[in-house]
Design a protein around this motif. Structure first.
Motif, short mmCIF file in Angstrom:
data_model
loop_
_atom_site.label_atom_id
_atom_site.label_comp_id
_atom_site.label_asym_id
_atom_site.label_seq_id
_atom_site.Cartn_x
_atom_site.Cartn_y
_atom_site.Cartn_z
N ASP A 153 -6.36 18.78 6.20
CA ASP A 153 -5.24 18.09 5.56
C ASP A 153 -5.16 16.71 6.20
N MET A 154 -5.55 15.67 5.45
CA MET A 154 -5.62 14.32 6.01
C MET A 154 -4.31 13.57 5.84
N ASP A 155 -3.91 12.86 6.87
CA ASP A 155 -2.73 12.00 6.80
C ASP A 155 -3.09 10.72 6.05
N GLY A 156 -2.20 10.30 5.14
CA GLY A 156 -2.38 9.02 4.46
C GLY A 156 -3.67 8.91 3.69
N ALA A 157 -4.11 10.01 3.06
CA ALA A 157 -5.36 9.98 2.30
C ALA A 157 -5.22 9.07 1.07
#
Length: 244
Positions: A161-165
């Motif tokens: 789960d990537m931040d700021g994707a």
């Protein structure tokens, strides 16, 4: 520079190539990826490895299951009875499901088998496969709900789960970068090119050719990325992911 970019939300291992795998809480790594991942194969009497994406006779394979049990790798044809491989019982159960004689055989670590007791893999399996939740959501928005965009179609080892994707398929942002995942360090080197396996029915997922078509149109054929292990260490669900 270290940049925190998210966390591990799912870990998967597929002990037998093309069979369904197991979701795990911890993934031990070695130099070639998740330990025991795709370490076995299902073959016919000629030694041909199961290829459900290209041969209709193998389409039953993604409905079979594999897991790592206390006594080694186990398989099941129905999700209830589990049989250790290699064994005559497992071969008999798989052959009954196939409708022709098949058997389980270890996969060689390289493209060419090193002994008669090993099967040659159909592709270079020395990669760690990573997928992001952002890419899964982006693909789901491109397709009708009945297509069931599900992580199981894509067989990743690690879901992040990537931040700021960024919009679209942001996995490609990772290519050429190193990722610190918990205590492990991996280098992302290429996109994961997709074949018709992603469209196949498996379990409660229906056949959905539009999944592969959408990836071809919007992802250049790639979905997720492949990485090599630089520093091996166990990866756990919840581990922080940082770009280096």
């Amino acid at each position: 520079m270290v940049e925190r970019r998210g966390a591990v939300v799912e870990l998967w291992r597929y002990p037998v190539s093309s069979l369904r795998g197991e979701r795990i809480n911890e993934a031990p790594l070695d130099a070639r990826g998740v330990l025991h991942d795709r370490s076995w194969s299902l073959i016919d009497e000629t030694g041909s490895v199961a290829a459900p994406e290209t041969e209709r006779r193998w389409r039953f394979v993604p409905d079979m299951l594999s897991r790592t049990g206390q006594t080694g790798v186990e398989i099941s044809t129905d999700g209830t009875a589990w049989l250790t491989i290699p064994s005559d019982a497992a071969n008999a159960a798989a052959s009954k499901r196939a409708g022709f004689p098949v058997m389980f055989r270890p996969l060689a670590p390289m493209m060419k088998a090193t002994s008669a007791e090993q099967a040659s893999p159909r592709y270079d399996r020395g990669h760690l496969h990573i997928l992001t939740t952002a890419s899964l959501r982006a693909l789901a928005h491109l397709l009708p709900p009945e297509s069931l965009v599900d992580v199981r179609r894509f067989r990743p080892n690690i879901v992040i789960d990537m931040d700021g994707a960024e919009p679209g398929f942001p996995d490609r942002q990772l290519i050429g970068r190193r990722l610190r995942i918990g205590d492990a360090l991996v280098a992302v080197n290429e996109p994961c090119e997709r074949c018709s396996f992603t469209a196949l029915a498996q379990g409660n997922l229906p056949f959905a050719k539009e999944v592969l078509h959408a990836i071809a149109r919007h992802g250049g054929g790639g979905f997720g990325v492949l990485a090599r292990v630089i520093e091996a260490a166990p990866i756990r669900q919840g581990d922080a992911v940082s770009l280096i």
